[in-house]
Design a protein around this motif. Structure first.
Motif, short mmCIF file in Angstrom:
data_model
loop_
_atom_site.label_atom_id
_atom_site.label_comp_id
_atom_site.label_asym_id
_atom_site.label_seq_id
_atom_site.Cartn_x
_atom_site.Cartn_y
_atom_site.Cartn_z
N SER A 94 40.65 40.48 31.31
CA SER A 94 40.16 41.38 30.78
C SER A 94 40.70 42.59 30.62
O SER A 94 41.25 43.02 30.64
CB SER A 94 39.42 41.58 32.20
N PHE A 95 40.03 42.57 28.98
CA PHE A 95 39.48 43.98 28.21
C PHE A 95 39.48 45.42 28.89
O PHE A 95 38.11 45.17 28.42
CB PHE A 95 39.69 43.91 27.07
N GLU A 96 40.01 46.42 29.33
CA GLU A 96 39.37 47.18 29.77
C GLU A 96 39.89 48.37 30.19
O GLU A 96 39.93 49.58 30.95
CB GLU A 96 38.31 46.93 31.01
N ALA B 149 45.24 45.47 28.53
CA ALA B 149 44.27 44.04 29.29
C ALA B 149 44.64 43.54 30.54
O ALA B 149 46.79 43.53 30.69
CB ALA B 149 43.92 42.98 27.77
N THR B 150 44.20 43.31 30.98
CA THR B 150 44.17 41.51 32.33
C THR B 150 45.01 41.16 32.39
O THR B 150 43.14 40.15 31.78
CB THR B 150 44.03 42.04 33.61
N VAL B 151 46.27 40.56 32.44
CA VAL B 151 46.26 39.06 31.58
C VAL B 151 46.73 38.07 32.99
O VAL B 151 47.68 38.40 34.02
CB VAL B 151 47.19 39.12 31.03
N HIS B 152 46.21 37.03 34.14
CA HIS B 152 46.32 36.29 34.54
C HIS B 152 46.44 34.60 34.30
O HIS B 152 46.00 34.18 32.93
CB HIS B 152 45.45 36.17 36.12
N VAL C 297 35.66 39.64 28.50
CA VAL C 297 36.28 38.43 29.45
C VAL C 297 36.26 38.08 29.24
O VAL C 297 35.51 37.06 28.85
CB VAL C 297 36.19 39.81 31.12
N GLY C 298 37.51 36.69 29.49
CA GLY C 298 37.60 35.93 29.54
C GLY C 298 38.05 34.93 30.56
O GLY C 298 38.93 35.28 31.22
N GLU C 299 37.26 33.50 30.73
CA GLU C 299 38.54 32.76 31.82
C GLU C 299 38.00 30.95 31.30
O GLU C 299 37.87 30.75 30.57
CB GLU C 299 38.40 33.32 33.22
N ALA C 300 39.17 29.98 31.37
CA ALA C 300 39.27 28.93 31.12
C ALA C 300 40.78 28.08 32.14
O ALA C 300 41.51 29.08 32.14
CB ALA C 300 39.47 29.07 29.39
N HIS C 301 40.56 26.94 31.88
CA HIS C 301 41.31 25.67 32.33
C HIS C 301 41.94 25.14 30.74
O HIS C 301 41.31 24.98 29.90
CB HIS C 301 40.84 24.80 33.29
N GLY C 302 43.44 24.86 31.30
CA GLY C 302 43.60 23.83 29.91
C GLY C 302 44.36 22.87 29.78
O GLY C 302 45.08 22.70 31.37
N GLY D 271 32.56 51.41 31.17
CA GLY D 271 32.56 50.99 29.46
C GLY D 271 32.90 51.51 28.39
O GLY D 271 33.05 51.13 26.73
N THR D 272 35.03 51.93 28.46
CA THR D 272 35.26 52.22 27.27
C THR D 272 36.64 51.54 27.40
O THR D 272 36.99 51.07 28.40
CB THR D 272 35.67 53.44 27.10
N LEU D 273 37.90 51.23 26.69
CA LEU D 273 38.47 51.13 26.73
C LEU D 273 39.87 52.36 27.29
O LEU D 273 41.65 51.58 26.54
CB LEU D 273 39.17 50.45 25.29
#
Length: 213
Positions: free
Chosen positions: A123-125, A164-167, A106-111, A210-212
């Protein structure tokens, strides 16, 4: 090796993956290198889209080769969506290979660039969902040589290919070029975080199941 959406992503080396997607409409081939930095090779037929994929490489710390060939009609929506599906597929394969040793998932960031500011979270789940909010100049119909809606199609395709969940949210922007560049910078940085090592998660993913799958 994983197969999804008519594609089969394969691992060629420790940090190198590739996938080829063929449909009646087009052929797209994507290679992902998570190892040493190289120059991306991007020939999608859309100059601005190639530029955005370049931003993705730079901020995610990866190298991409992406080639799109039209078989019937050159539809820019298909270009972006199919490339998104393929990129998502190779990223998913790379993330699967990192689960055993532990990967953030999971990751988040500004650009940011000049007046434009954007936010992205991944989020990869095993849940494919995409939401893109376009404020300011991101709401414009066109950006450079393409429709802005087709850039949304890239993120939607990525979410499907990567499961993945992408926002993605463009928070403010006066210039359409800057709006989308901020978005791809944020997306790239969020992806880099999601692919980072996290031994605490060894054998698990971002979701508590715990899995994809």
């Amino acid at each position: 090796m994983s197969s999804h959406e008519g594609m089969e992503a394969v691992r060629l080396d420790e940090d190198i993956y590739e996938v080829r997607r063929e449909t009646r409409e087009a052929v797209v081939a994507v290679a992902l290198n998570l190892g040493e930095r190289g120059e991306p090779s991007l020939t999608t037929s859309l100059a601005f889209f190639d530029h955005m994929l370049e931003m993705l490489c730079w901020y995610a710390g990866l190298t991409l080769e992406a080639k799109f060939e039209t078989r019937t009609h050159r539809l820019t929506h298909v270009v972006c969506e199919d490339v998104g599906l393929a990129v998502g597929s190779v990223v998913l394969e790379a993330l699967r290979d990192r689960i055993a040793s532990g990967v953030e998932s999971v990751g988040e960031a500004h650009g940011v660039i000049d007046e434009a500011l954007a936010f992205a979270m991944l989020s990869f789940e095993g849940r494919a969902r995409c939401r893109v909010e376009r404020k300011g100049a991101a709401a414009n119909e066109f950006v450079e040589d393409m429709l802005a809606a087709d850039l949304v199609a890239f993120f939607e395709g990525f979410a499907q290919g990567a499961r993945a969940t992408v926002h993605v949210r463009v928070l403010e922007a006066d210039d359409a070029h800057h709006a989308w560049e901020a978005a791809f910078r944020a997306f790239g940085r969020a992806l880099r975080t999601a692919l980072a090592s996290n031994p605490w998660r060894a054998g698990l993913t971002a979701g508590v199941k715990g899995t994809l799958d």
